[in-house]
Design an enzyme around this catalytic site. Structure first.
Site, PDB file in Angstrom:
ATOM      1  N   TYR A  53       8.256   0.534  12.991  1.00 27.26           N
ATOM      2  CA  TYR A  53       6.969   1.018  12.506  1.00 27.26           C
ATOM      3  C   TYR A  53       6.023   1.300  13.673  1.00 27.26           C
ATOM      4  O   TYR A  53       5.969   0.552  14.646  1.00 27.26           O
ATOM      5  CB  TYR A  53       6.324   0.010  11.557  1.00 27.26           C
ATOM      6  CG  TYR A  53       6.976  -0.078  10.195  1.00 27.26           C
ATOM      7  CD1 TYR A  53       7.988   0.808   9.813  1.00 27.26           C
ATOM      8  CD2 TYR A  53       6.580  -1.048   9.277  1.00 27.26           C
ATOM      9  CE1 TYR A  53       8.582   0.723   8.561  1.00 27.26           C
ATOM     10  CE2 TYR A  53       7.170  -1.144   8.025  1.00 27.26           C
ATOM     11  CZ  TYR A  53       8.175  -0.256   7.681  1.00 27.26           C
ATOM     12  OH  TYR A  53       8.755  -0.352   6.435  1.00 27.26           O
ATOM     13  N   SER A 211       7.383   2.148  -1.876  1.00 23.68           N
ATOM     14  CA  SER A 211       6.860   3.398  -2.453  1.00 23.68           C
ATOM     15  C   SER A 211       6.612   3.248  -3.951  1.00 23.68           C
ATOM     16  O   SER A 211       7.087   4.053  -4.757  1.00 23.68           O
ATOM     17  CB  SER A 211       7.809   4.569  -2.189  1.00 23.68           C
ATOM     18  OG  SER A 211       7.171   5.804  -2.453  1.00 23.68           O
ATOM     19  N   PRO A 212       5.849   2.238  -4.361  1.00 23.45           N
ATOM     20  CA  PRO A 212       5.632   2.007  -5.794  1.00 23.45           C
ATOM     21  C   PRO A 212       4.892   3.141  -6.490  1.00 23.45           C
ATOM     22  O   PRO A 212       4.972   3.264  -7.718  1.00 23.45           O
ATOM     23  CB  PRO A 212       4.815   0.717  -5.825  1.00 23.45           C
ATOM     24  CG  PRO A 212       4.133   0.666  -4.507  1.00 23.45           C
ATOM     25  CD  PRO A 212       5.122   1.251  -3.538  1.00 23.45           C
ATOM     26  N   LEU A 213       4.184   3.980  -5.720  1.00 17.67           N
ATOM     27  CA  LEU A 213       3.448   5.101  -6.309  1.00 17.67           C
ATOM     28  C   LEU A 213       4.029   6.453  -5.890  1.00 17.67           C
ATOM     29  O   LEU A 213       3.387   7.487  -6.035  1.00 17.67           O
ATOM     30  CB  LEU A 213       1.967   5.014  -5.931  1.00 17.67           C
ATOM     31  CG  LEU A 213       1.268   3.732  -6.392  1.00 17.67           C
ATOM     32  CD1 LEU A 213      -0.170   3.706  -5.911  1.00 17.67           C
ATOM     33  CD2 LEU A 213       1.337   3.584  -7.909  1.00 17.67           C
ATOM     34  N   GLY A 216       2.018   8.609  -3.571  1.00 19.08           N
ATOM     35  CA  GLY A 216       0.749   9.030  -4.150  1.00 19.08           C
ATOM     36  C   GLY A 216       0.849   9.848  -5.413  1.00 19.08           C
ATOM     37  O   GLY A 216      -0.169  10.110  -6.064  1.00 19.08           O
ATOM     38  N   LEU A 217       2.063  10.257  -5.803  1.00 13.46           N
ATOM     39  CA  LEU A 217       2.191  11.097  -6.992  1.00 13.46           C
ATOM     40  C   LEU A 217       1.846  10.342  -8.273  1.00 13.46           C
ATOM     41  O   LEU A 217       1.515  10.966  -9.291  1.00 13.46           O
ATOM     42  CB  LEU A 217       3.609  11.661  -7.095  1.00 13.46           C
ATOM     43  CG  LEU A 217       4.029  12.649  -5.998  1.00 13.46           C
ATOM     44  CD1 LEU A 217       5.389  13.238  -6.322  1.00 13.46           C
ATOM     45  CD2 LEU A 217       3.000  13.764  -5.828  1.00 13.46           C
ATOM     46  N   LEU A 218       1.899   9.021  -8.235  1.00 15.55           N
ATOM     47  CA  LEU A 218       1.546   8.215  -9.405  1.00 15.55           C
ATOM     48  C   LEU A 218       0.166   7.591  -9.263  1.00 15.55           C
ATOM     49  O   LEU A 218      -0.192   6.683 -10.009  1.00 15.55           O
ATOM     50  CB  LEU A 218       2.596   7.116  -9.616  1.00 15.55           C
ATOM     51  CG  LEU A 218       4.009   7.610  -9.953  1.00 15.55           C
ATOM     52  CD1 LEU A 218       5.010   6.473  -9.863  1.00 15.55           C
ATOM     53  CD2 LEU A 218       4.033   8.240 -11.346  1.00 15.55           C
ATOM     54  N   GLY A 220      -2.776   9.250  -9.498  1.00 17.57           N
ATOM     55  CA  GLY A 220      -3.824  10.136 -10.017  1.00 17.57           C
ATOM     56  C   GLY A 220      -3.991  11.393  -9.203  1.00 17.57           C
ATOM     57  O   GLY A 220      -5.101  11.909  -9.058  1.00 17.57           O
TER      58      GLY A 220
END
Length: 330
Positions: A53, A211-213, A216-218, A220
């Site tokens: 990272y 990547s739980p979202l 960013g697609l989940l 909003g």
């Protein structure tokens, strides 16, 4: 904050993991320190990082930031369940990549130095190494445990059969084996439900979704675009994904509005309701993003809500929410 055991281990971890991937490339060191301090204030004790990272080969930028934060003292290291990873290339010479015994030894010592600590709580393989035998990997890991440098071991991006292979090899050595698997998992990407999640549950391996979202697609993304706000979901690759799933995302955002919750909070809350999930990784770039993610812990989803989400984002396979082989066979 809610806590749970990491897999079948006795290690207690918060139900949210602080992901540090943005520390350095996206978030300044000063702001990263503030986010980590705030995480402790809110009871988050599980921090995840990796030697690669920072994305400057061999420098371990993010690990160094975390290490300098630990060096401030005040119980920061003692209150943290520290997870890091190895596998990715840290140099241009042979044996500076993958999971050979030599690289495991060198990578662990280098991470310990950057993190300014004498032990790692959870040492994770960032990817499966198909060319290194499990006997070699587990022997090298057992040496690290004997030396007191690592307490627990985990995997990331493994298939279900890789988990089985790893655990059976560990069992033959009378070794604890894996206690966690870090996989991409969210409403848009549910492939691990076929075999990884069932295998993890069977072997007592805690699943840590990254990547739980879905970048960013989940979170909003369509609402933010209408409002003219900045969004992570506007780069070329994410834009293509968004167009491919636009109808589902629109339905999802509408449903979140009906529930009176933010789409991002709903996406994380859904993961927290999945059997076998220990804690999703939240990777904030700002303090506000960290504090916003805490709202997901307060959301309770009933059976009707979970069914509706399955209708918007169907599980993989033609036979609904079933593991393999029933997902695609009789």
């Amino acid at each position: 904050m809610e806590y749970t055991h990491l897999g079948r281990s006795g290690l207690s971890v918060s139900r949210l993991v602080l992901g540090t991937m943005n520390f350095g490339p996206e978030t300044s060191e000063e702001d990263s320190f503030g986010i980590m301090d705030a995480a402790h204030e809110h009871g988050i004790n599980f921090f995840d990082t990796a030697n690669v990272y920072g994305w400057r080969k061999g420098e371990g930028v993010t690990e160094n930031i975390v290490g300098r934060w630990f060096a401030q003292g005040g119980g920061r290291r003692e209150r943290t369940v520290l997870a890091t990873k190895l596998y990715g290339s840290m140099g241009d010479w042979p044996n500076e990549t993958f999971l050979s015994a030599l690289n495991i030894r060198r990578a662990a010592d280098a991470s310990l130095k950057r993190l300014r600590t004498d032990y790692i709580d959870l040492y994770q393989m960032h990817h499966v190494d198909r060319r290194t035998p499990w006997d070699e990997i587990w022997e090298a890991f057992s040496v690290l445990r004997q030396q007191g440098k690592v307490l627990y071991f985990g995997s990331s991006n493994f298939a279900g059969w890789h988990l089985a292979q790893a655990q059976e090899a560990a069992r033959a050595r009378h070794f604890l084996g894996l206690v966690s698997e870090q996989s991409i998992y969210n409403l848009l990407t549910r492939w691990i439900e076929l075999e990884v999640l069932p295998a993890a549950r069977e072997y007592g391996i805690g699943v840590i979704p990254w990547s739980p979202l879905h970048s960013g697609l989940l979170a909003g993304v369509l609402r933010k675009q209408r409002e003219g706000g900045a969004s992570r979901g506007v780069d070329e690759r994410s834009a293509k994904r968004m167009e491919r799933h636009r109808d589902a995302i629109e339905s999802y955002e509408k449903f979140a509005a009906e529930l009176g919750v933010d789409p991002a909070d709903l996406g994380i809350a859904w993961l927290l309701h999945q059997d076998g999930v220990t804690a999703p990784i939240v990777g904030p770039r700002t303090l506000a993003q960290l504090e916003g993610s805490l709202r997901a812990l307060e959301i309770r989803l009933d059976a009707d809500t979970l069914t509706k989400l399955d209708e918007i984002f169907p599980p993989p396979g033609p036979n609904g929410a079933k593991p393999a082989p029933e997902a695609y066979a009789w």
